[in-house]
Design a protein around this motif. Structure first.
Motif, short mmCIF file in Angstrom:
data_model
loop_
_atom_site.label_atom_id
_atom_site.label_comp_id
_atom_site.label_asym_id
_atom_site.label_seq_id
_atom_site.Cartn_x
_atom_site.Cartn_y
_atom_site.Cartn_z
N HIS A 1 0.84 -1.20 0.00
CA HIS A 1 0.00 0.00 0.00
C HIS A 1 0.88 1.26 0.00
CE1 HIS A 1 -3.83 2.03 0.63
NE2 HIS A 1 -3.24 2.81 1.52
N GLU A 2 0.53 2.23 -0.86
CA GLU A 2 1.34 3.46 -0.93
C GLU A 2 1.16 4.33 0.32
OE1 GLU A 2 2.11 6.46 -4.45
OE2 GLU A 2 0.49 7.22 -3.19
N VAL A 3 2.25 4.94 0.77
CA VAL A 3 2.18 5.96 1.82
C VAL A 3 3.04 7.14 1.37
CG1 VAL A 3 1.80 4.37 3.75
CG2 VAL A 3 4.14 4.94 3.09
N VAL A 4 2.77 8.31 1.94
CA VAL A 4 3.53 9.51 1.55
C VAL A 4 4.17 10.11 2.80
CG1 VAL A 4 3.46 11.74 0.40
CG2 VAL A 4 1.87 9.94 -0.30
N VAL A 5 5.49 10.20 2.77
CA VAL A 5 6.25 10.83 3.85
C VAL A 5 6.41 12.30 3.45
CG1 VAL A 5 8.47 10.83 5.06
CG2 VAL A 5 7.45 8.66 4.30
N TYR A 6 5.92 13.21 4.30
CA TYR A 6 5.71 14.58 3.84
C TYR A 6 6.32 15.62 4.79
CZ TYR A 6 3.14 18.93 3.04
OH TYR A 6 2.81 20.24 2.81
N GLU A 7 6.95 16.62 4.18
CA GLU A 7 7.33 17.83 4.92
C GLU A 7 7.03 19.05 4.07
OE1 GLU A 7 11.17 18.08 6.89
OE2 GLU A 7 10.90 16.03 7.65
N ALA A 8 6.17 19.93 4.59
CA ALA A 8 5.88 21.19 3.90
C ALA A 8 7.13 22.05 3.91
CB ALA A 8 4.76 21.92 4.65
N SER A 9 7.33 22.80 2.85
CA SER A 9 8.51 23.66 2.81
C SER A 9 8.28 24.92 3.65
CB SER A 9 8.80 24.08 1.36
OG SER A 9 9.83 25.04 1.37
N PRO A 10 9.27 25.27 4.46
CA PRO A 10 9.16 26.54 5.19
C PRO A 10 9.54 27.74 4.32
CG PRO A 10 11.18 25.39 5.84
CD PRO A 10 10.48 24.51 4.83
N PHE A 11 10.04 27.46 3.10
CA PHE A 11 10.59 28.55 2.28
C PHE A 11 9.62 28.99 1.18
CE2 PHE A 11 14.23 25.90 3.62
CZ PHE A 11 14.76 26.80 4.53
N PRO A 12 9.48 30.30 1.00
CA PRO A 12 8.54 30.79 -0.01
C PRO A 12 9.16 30.91 -1.40
CG PRO A 12 9.35 32.61 1.32
CD PRO A 12 10.05 31.39 1.81
N TYR A 13 9.93 29.90 -1.81
CA TYR A 13 10.54 29.95 -3.14
C TYR A 13 10.14 28.70 -3.92
CZ TYR A 13 13.58 32.60 -0.05
OH TYR A 13 14.05 33.44 0.92
N PRO A 14 9.85 28.84 -5.23
CA PRO A 14 9.45 27.68 -6.02
C PRO A 14 10.52 26.59 -6.05
CG PRO A 14 9.17 29.73 -7.27
CD PRO A 14 9.83 30.10 -5.99
N ARG B 1 7.18 9.29 -1.86
CA ARG B 1 6.16 8.26 -2.02
C ARG B 1 6.83 6.91 -1.88
NH1 ARG B 1 1.48 10.61 -3.78
NH2 ARG B 1 1.84 12.73 -4.51
N THR B 2 6.32 6.09 -0.98
CA THR B 2 6.89 4.77 -0.78
C THR B 2 5.76 3.80 -0.42
OG1 THR B 2 8.57 3.54 0.45
CG2 THR B 2 7.51 5.32 1.65
N THR B 3 6.09 2.66 0.13
CA THR B 3 5.05 1.71 0.51
C THR B 3 5.15 1.43 2.00
OG1 THR B 3 6.53 -0.14 0.09
CG2 THR B 3 5.08 0.52 -1.74
N VAL B 4 4.10 0.85 2.54
CA VAL B 4 4.12 0.48 3.96
C VAL B 4 5.36 -0.38 4.24
CG1 VAL B 4 2.96 -0.97 5.68
CG2 VAL B 4 1.62 0.64 4.29
N GLY B 5 5.62 -1.34 3.37
CA GLY B 5 6.73 -2.28 3.59
C GLY B 5 8.10 -1.61 3.58
N ARG B 6 8.22 -0.48 2.88
CA ARG B 6 9.54 0.18 2.77
C ARG B 6 9.63 1.46 3.59
NH1 ARG B 6 12.24 -0.60 -2.95
NH2 ARG B 6 13.97 -0.41 -1.50
#
Ligand SMILES: C[S@@+](CC[C@H](N)C(=O)[O-])C[C@H]1O[C@@H](n2cnc3c(N)ncnc32)[C@H](O)[C@@H]1O
Length: 266
Positions: free
Chosen positions: A203-216, A224-229
């Motif tokens: 099953h896919e999971v997403v490890v996420y961190e919003a950027s603190p920086f206002p630059y593109p 994006r990875t899986t539960v197993g990994r």
């Protein structure tokens, strides 16, 4: 005279992205306060707060390696309430939304109200708000469950895997004290075990961190990875985990009772 004691408290948030996310009413509250205390860990935001109001005090020194976070939070409330009790109009500033996973903000407001002071919280932009935007997730589509990761493991085995799942503080599972260097905890394997039971390894999971920086060029971190990994993913104290929902079937009986012909999804 409205019966309230002299002194007041407002808690505000700075959002996640440097200066960009702070609301006009939060800026006004900082400007108008007689005392500003803050728990924001980046220097530009600290400088910005100080430019709005020079009577500013950081509470970051209350964190310490190996010191229980619960003790730090109690001390933060003590400092905030000390200023309120001395009759000042206090603004307490936290990053993100001041009421989302921020124990001392809620605790100080409750204590101030119990003691007869005016106290309120203003909303801010949380990491979850950024996640909805960056990952294109609408919490209205499948429902959405949000848990602190350790609390999820300890109390919430009965969650619904057909709703979106968001786990906060996933990089510090089982850690009750402050980690200065962002070193992740070693308990991610336990979370993988639990998620595998419900979703399977692929099953896919997403490890996420919003950027603190206002630059593109400095966008969010989206792994994006899986539960197993999942154990192989890079995590810090700022990491949030998104687990997409399993497919669900509409309750045909309920559709009939509601007079709806076909499954409705927004
Ligand atoms: C103590 S909570 C503070 C949350 C904050 N008050 C808010 O409104 O987002 C810390 C947790 O918030 C999440 N978080 C904070 N900053 C983040 C970011 N830049 N990207 C993703 N999640 C973040 C992580 O789950 C982290 O472990």
């Amino acid at each position: 005279m409205n019966g309230l004691r002299k002194g007041s408290l407002v808690t505000v948030g700075t959002g996640i992205q440097l200066i960009n996310h702070i609301t006009h009413e939060a800026v006004q509250s900082i400007r108008n306060a007689q005392k500003v205390v803050h728990v924001v860990n980046d220097y530009p935001t600290q400088r910005y707060i100080q430019s709005l109001n020079p009577d500013t005090e950081s509470l970051n020194h209350l964190y310490g390696p190996g010191k229980p976070r619960s003790e730090t939070y109690r001390q933060m409330v003590d400092v905030i309430m000390g200023h309120v009790r001395s009759g000042l109009n206090v603004c307490a500033v936290f990053y993100g939304h001041p009421g989302v996973f921020v124990n001392p903000s809620h605790a100080a407001i409750e204590m101030a109200r119990n003691e007869g002071y005016e106290a309120r919280m203003l909303p801010g932009i949380s990491a979850e708000d950024c996640l909805f935007a960056d990952l294109g997730l609408d919490p209205g589509s499948n429902g959405c469950q949000s848990f602190e990761a350790t609390d999820f493991l300890v109390h919430h085995g009965g969650f619904d895997p057909t709703c979106s799942l968001i786990l906060w503080q996933v990089g510090i599972i089982g850690v009750g004290d402050y980690i200065a260097d962002g070193r992740p905890s070693g308990h991610i394997g336990i979370l993988v075990e639990v998620l595998r039971e419900h979703y399977g390894s692929d099953h896919e999971v997403v490890v996420y961190e919003a950027s603190p920086f206002p630059y593109p060029i400095a966008g969010p971190m989206v792994q994006r990875t899986t539960v197993g990994r999942l154990s192989e993913a890079t995590m810090t104290t700022m990491t949030t985990l998104y687990v997409p929902p399993l497919a669900t079937k509409a309750d045909r009986d309920m559709l009939g009772r509601l007079g709806l012909g076909a499954p409705q999804r927004s």
